[in-house]
Design a protein around this motif. Structure first.
Motif, short mmCIF file in Angstrom:
data_model
loop_
_atom_site.label_atom_id
_atom_site.label_comp_id
_atom_site.label_asym_id
_atom_site.label_seq_id
_atom_site.Cartn_x
_atom_site.Cartn_y
_atom_site.Cartn_z
N LYS A 7 -62.74 -28.65 -68.55
CA LYS A 7 -63.37 -28.13 -69.93
C LYS A 7 -64.44 -27.10 -69.33
O LYS A 7 -64.84 -27.08 -68.27
CB LYS A 7 -63.81 -29.22 -70.87
CG LYS A 7 -62.85 -30.11 -71.25
CD LYS A 7 -63.29 -31.40 -72.07
CE LYS A 7 -62.03 -32.18 -72.46
NZ LYS A 7 -62.67 -33.25 -73.08
N ILE A 8 -65.00 -26.41 -70.34
CA ILE A 8 -66.18 -25.71 -69.92
C ILE A 8 -67.24 -26.47 -69.17
O ILE A 8 -67.54 -27.58 -69.78
CB ILE A 8 -66.70 -24.88 -71.34
CG1 ILE A 8 -65.67 -23.98 -71.85
CG2 ILE A 8 -68.12 -24.01 -71.24
CD1 ILE A 8 -65.99 -23.24 -73.22
N ILE A 22 -65.78 -23.55 -64.60
CA ILE A 22 -65.44 -22.98 -65.75
C ILE A 22 -66.54 -22.41 -66.63
O ILE A 22 -67.28 -23.48 -67.03
CB ILE A 22 -64.43 -23.94 -66.63
CG1 ILE A 22 -63.35 -24.43 -65.93
CG2 ILE A 22 -63.62 -23.31 -67.91
CD1 ILE A 22 -62.46 -23.41 -65.25
N ILE A 25 -64.13 -20.04 -71.92
CA ILE A 25 -62.60 -19.64 -72.62
C ILE A 25 -62.76 -18.86 -73.80
O ILE A 25 -63.09 -19.35 -74.90
CB ILE A 25 -61.89 -21.32 -72.73
CG1 ILE A 25 -62.01 -22.04 -71.40
CG2 ILE A 25 -60.49 -20.93 -73.21
CD1 ILE A 25 -61.43 -23.37 -71.72
N GLU A 26 -62.06 -17.77 -73.84
CA GLU A 26 -62.06 -16.96 -74.77
C GLU A 26 -60.74 -16.52 -75.11
O GLU A 26 -60.25 -15.50 -74.30
CB GLU A 26 -62.79 -15.70 -74.41
CG GLU A 26 -64.42 -16.10 -74.26
CD GLU A 26 -65.19 -14.95 -73.83
OE1 GLU A 26 -64.94 -13.96 -73.60
OE2 GLU A 26 -66.27 -15.12 -73.62
N ASP A 28 -57.10 -16.24 -74.65
CA ASP A 28 -56.20 -16.51 -73.45
C ASP A 28 -56.82 -16.08 -72.26
O ASP A 28 -56.23 -16.12 -71.32
CB ASP A 28 -54.71 -15.70 -73.52
CG ASP A 28 -54.93 -14.17 -73.67
OD1 ASP A 28 -56.12 -13.87 -73.50
OD2 ASP A 28 -53.78 -13.41 -73.55
N GLN A 29 -58.00 -15.94 -71.89
CA GLN A 29 -58.67 -15.58 -70.78
C GLN A 29 -59.81 -16.80 -70.59
O GLN A 29 -60.44 -17.34 -71.36
CB GLN A 29 -59.65 -14.37 -71.14
CG GLN A 29 -59.85 -13.60 -69.79
CD GLN A 29 -60.36 -12.20 -70.26
OE1 GLN A 29 -61.36 -12.02 -70.93
NE2 GLN A 29 -59.93 -11.06 -69.79
N VAL A 30 -59.78 -17.04 -69.15
CA VAL A 30 -60.66 -18.11 -68.60
C VAL A 30 -61.49 -17.31 -67.78
O VAL A 30 -61.38 -16.85 -66.90
CB VAL A 30 -59.97 -19.43 -67.91
CG1 VAL A 30 -61.04 -20.26 -67.53
CG2 VAL A 30 -59.00 -19.96 -68.69
N LYS A 31 -62.89 -17.63 -67.80
CA LYS A 31 -63.83 -17.12 -66.86
C LYS A 31 -64.21 -18.27 -66.03
O LYS A 31 -64.85 -19.27 -66.44
CB LYS A 31 -65.27 -16.62 -67.75
CG LYS A 31 -64.96 -15.37 -68.33
CD LYS A 31 -66.22 -14.69 -69.14
CE LYS A 31 -65.61 -13.56 -69.90
NZ LYS A 31 -66.92 -12.93 -70.53
#
Length: 77
Positions: A7-8, A22, A25-26, A28-31
């Protein structure tokens, strides 16, 4: 392949020196944030593959050029 859910703000530790965190999460993109020693090269996969292709092409070109130069020098002896 190991698959982990995070999780974030949760992280994954790789060895003693590398942490993947992580960040967001935006859609379908994960930073992902990566904390690693400076000597560890980190690239997106497509960039890494492009570098490998360039290195391979350069090595083949150099090998052919060196071989041509070697044979030309020996023909003159």
């Amino acid at each position: 392949m190991l698959v982990l859910s995070r999780k974030i703000k949760e992280a994954i530790q790789i060895g003693d020196d590398i942490e993947l965190k992580i960040i967001a999460i935006e859609g379908d993109q994960v930073k992902i944030g990566i904390d690693a020693p400076r000597h560890v090269e980190i690239h997106r996969k497509e960039v890494y593959l492009a570098i490998q292709e360039e290195n391979s092409a350069a090595a083949q070109t150099v090998s052919v050029d060196v071989l041509k130069g070697f044979t030309q020098r020996n023909n003159h002896l």
